[in-house]
Design an enzyme around this catalytic site. Structure first.
Site, PDB file in Angstrom:
ATOM      1  N   ARG A 122       1.116  -1.055  -0.015  1.00  0.00           N
ATOM      2  CA  ARG A 122      -0.140  -0.154   0.002  1.00  0.00           C
ATOM      3  C   ARG A 122       0.805   1.178   0.063  1.00  0.00           C
ATOM      4  NH1 ARG A 122      -5.071   1.467   3.832  1.00  0.00           N
ATOM      5  NH2 ARG A 122      -5.959   0.084   2.298  1.00  0.00           N
ATOM      6  N   HIS A 166      -7.651   0.627  -5.986  1.00  0.00           N
ATOM      7  CA  HIS A 166      -7.809  -0.218  -4.702  1.00  0.00           C
ATOM      8  C   HIS A 166      -8.485  -1.592  -5.079  1.00  0.00           C
ATOM      9  CE1 HIS A 166      -7.645  -1.308  -1.022  1.00  0.00           C
ATOM     10  NE2 HIS A 166      -8.435  -0.493  -0.373  1.00  0.00           N
ATOM     11  N   GLN A 179     -10.138  -4.093  -2.850  1.00  0.00           N
ATOM     12  CA  GLN A 179     -11.344  -3.711  -2.227  1.00  0.00           C
ATOM     13  C   GLN A 179     -12.447  -4.005  -3.058  1.00  0.00           C
ATOM     14  OE1 GLN A 179     -12.164  -1.937   1.010  1.00  0.00           O
ATOM     15  NE2 GLN A 179     -14.151  -2.633   0.289  1.00  0.00           N
ATOM     16  N   ASP A 211     -17.423   6.957  -0.582  1.00  0.00           N
ATOM     17  CA  ASP A 211     -16.136   6.858  -0.079  1.00  0.00           C
ATOM     18  C   ASP A 211     -15.818   8.283   0.686  1.00  0.00           C
ATOM     19  OD1 ASP A 211     -13.598   6.120   0.643  1.00  0.00           O
ATOM     20  OD2 ASP A 211     -12.725   6.287  -1.476  1.00  0.00           O
ATOM     21  N   CYS A 224     -16.245   1.399   1.365  1.00  0.00           N
ATOM     22  CA  CYS A 224     -15.020   0.393   1.702  1.00  0.00           C
ATOM     23  C   CYS A 224     -14.612   0.676   3.308  1.00  0.00           C
ATOM     24  CB  CYS A 224     -13.842   1.077   0.892  1.00  0.00           C
ATOM     25  SG  CYS A 224     -13.561   2.761   0.901  1.00  0.00           S
ATOM     26  N   ARG A 260     -13.181  -9.054   2.742  1.00  0.00           N
ATOM     27  CA  ARG A 260     -11.911  -8.649   2.423  1.00  0.00           C
ATOM     28  C   ARG A 260     -11.234  -9.874   2.405  1.00  0.00           C
ATOM     29  NH1 ARG A 260      -9.926  -3.172   2.096  1.00  0.00           N
ATOM     30  NH2 ARG A 260      -8.148  -4.364   1.388  1.00  0.00           N
TER      31      ARG A 260
HETATM   32  N1  NVA Z   1     -10.114   6.602  -1.044  1.00  0.00           N
HETATM   33  C1  NVA Z   1      -9.594   5.953   0.450  1.00  0.00           C
HETATM   34  C2  NVA Z   1      -9.820   4.758   0.501  1.00  0.00           C
HETATM   35  C3  NVA Z   1      -9.528   4.233   1.895  1.00  0.00           C
HETATM   36  C4  NVA Z   1      -9.796   2.670   1.957  1.00  0.00           C
HETATM   37  C5  NVA Z   1      -8.130   6.580   0.664  1.00  0.00           C
HETATM   38  O1  NVA Z   1      -7.492   6.580  -0.334  1.00  0.00           O
HETATM   39  O2  NVA Z   1      -7.712   7.016   1.699  1.00  0.00           O
HETATM   40  N1   CP Z   2     -11.182  -0.232   3.095  1.00  0.00           N
HETATM   41  C1   CP Z   2      -9.614  -0.408   3.418  1.00  0.00           C
HETATM   42  O1   CP Z   2      -8.894  -0.549   2.521  1.00  0.00           O
HETATM   43  O2   CP Z   2      -9.701  -0.062   4.681  1.00  0.00           O
HETATM   44  P1   CP Z   2      -7.908   0.153   5.538  1.00  0.00           P
HETATM   45  O3   CP Z   2      -7.633   1.483   5.089  1.00  0.00           O
HETATM   46  O4   CP Z   2      -8.508   0.103   6.804  1.00  0.00           O
HETATM   47  O5   CP Z   2      -7.063  -0.859   5.111  1.00  0.00           O
END
Ligand code: NVA
Ligand code: CP
Length: 310
Positions: free
Chosen positions: A108, A135, A138, A230, A270, A298
């Site tokens: 990530r 992502h 997800q 989101d 998500c 997940r």
């Molecule tokens: N759009 C959000 C998704 C988190 C799972 C982010 O990138 O922070």
């Molecule tokens: N939805 C998701 O990826 O959550 P986290 O940021 O907690 O991993």
């Protein structure tokens, strides 16, 4: 016949064929069932997953770490300050070295190109656990959850309300791959990237589904089977949060807006959710909401992904 996905990277859903996508769903279902009944399923005995996190996480970290353990392997967590990668060592050299120790990498990070480069140089599978652009784990989970609840994907309509971010992009990839209609409502200046929309339009034309990008949340939600939202400011955009709130208020998913969807619509997110911003309690805690089943899935979907590619 099973498709061999061993050694494959998962950087984007767009890299998967429709058959590979459904193979992931089938194995997810099998592994979910095995876990429920306590049947052993140690498909990755002795394997090691390296988990690199340059951004924080609850779901991704815990579901990958628990998942690899349940499959008989172990997960090694590396936080933002733990590795030489990107600091005192370039991606090429880190990828080559990590490939000598590990059986797979989950990463990530911010830059999508860094994940592409890591996968290019690594000799082991690389799984994208979220970048600024996409992502995929997800959205594979989201589609699996919709399939579980609605028993179909093709022909359904998903409305995504909010920022044209990594979630919107992966939903465009995912829905167009499986023949779902997707309507995205975002304020001007926050719409999804054109190249991703165009790619989704090509896939949708092939699958006979529709892609709509609009500034009108009511039009997007009309007759939707799924409403998705989101956060308005993603990780890395925290300093823009106040300004974004002004632009996005009209895009809040609240009881007034959801009236335009089908009565048995699913509410999905998500998570983490910013209650009171992109969604209100009356929706996220309603009977239509499946956010915690979605979060649980997940685990099952990522176990399937790991078992197939590692
Ligand atoms: N759009 C959000 C998704 C988190 C799972 C982010 O990138 O922070
Ligand atoms: N939805 C998701 O990826 O959550 P986290 O940021 O907690 O991993």
């Amino acid at each position: 016949m099973a498709i061999n996905m061993k050694g494959k990277d998962l950087i984007s859903i767009n890299d998967l064929s429709v058959e590979e996508t459904y193979q992931i769903f089938e194995l997810s279902q099998t592994l979910k069932q095995k876990q429920l009944t306590g049947e052993p399923h140690k498909l990755l005995e002795g394997k090691t997953l390296g988990m690199i996190f340059h951004k924080r996480s609850t779901r991704t970290r815990i579901s990958f770490e628990t998942g690899i353990y349940q499959l008989g392997g172990i997960g090694l967590y590396f936080g933002p300050d733990d590795l030489q990668l990107g600091k005192s060592e370039n991606i090429h050299d880190s990828a080559k070295v990590l490939s000598r120790y590990l059986s797979g990498i989950m990463i990530r990070t911010f830059s999508h190109q860094d994940v592409i480069d890591l996968a290019k140089y690594a000799d082991i599978p690389v799984i994208n656990g979220l970048t600024d652009l996409l992502h995929p784990c997800q959205v594979l989970t989201d589609l699996f959850t919709i399939l579980e609840k609605k028993r179909q994907l093709k022909g359904l309509k998903l409305a995504y309300i909010g920022d044209g971010n990594n979630m919107a992009h992966s939903l465009l990839h995912g829905c167009s791959k499986v023949g779902m209609d997707i309507s995205i409502a975002s304020p001007s200046g926050y719409t999804p990237k054109e190249e991703i929309v165009n790619n989704a339009k090509r896939n949708a034309a092939y699958m006979g589904s529709k892609i709509e990008i609009t500034n009108d949340p009511v039009a997007a939600v009309k007759n939707a089977d799924v409403i998705y939202t989101d956060v308005w400011a993603s990780m890395g955009q925290e300093s823009e949060a106040a300004d974004r709130r002004n632009h996005f208020m009209k895009y809040q998913v609240n009881p007034e807006l959801v009236k335009n969807a089908k009565s048995d619509y699913l509410f999905m997110h998500c998570l983490p959710a910013h209650r009171g911003d992109e969604v209100v309690n009356e929706v996220v805690d309603s009977e239509n909401s499946v956010v915690f089943d979605e979060a649980e899935n997940r685990l099952h979907v990522q176990k399937a992904i790991m078992a197939l590619v590692m």
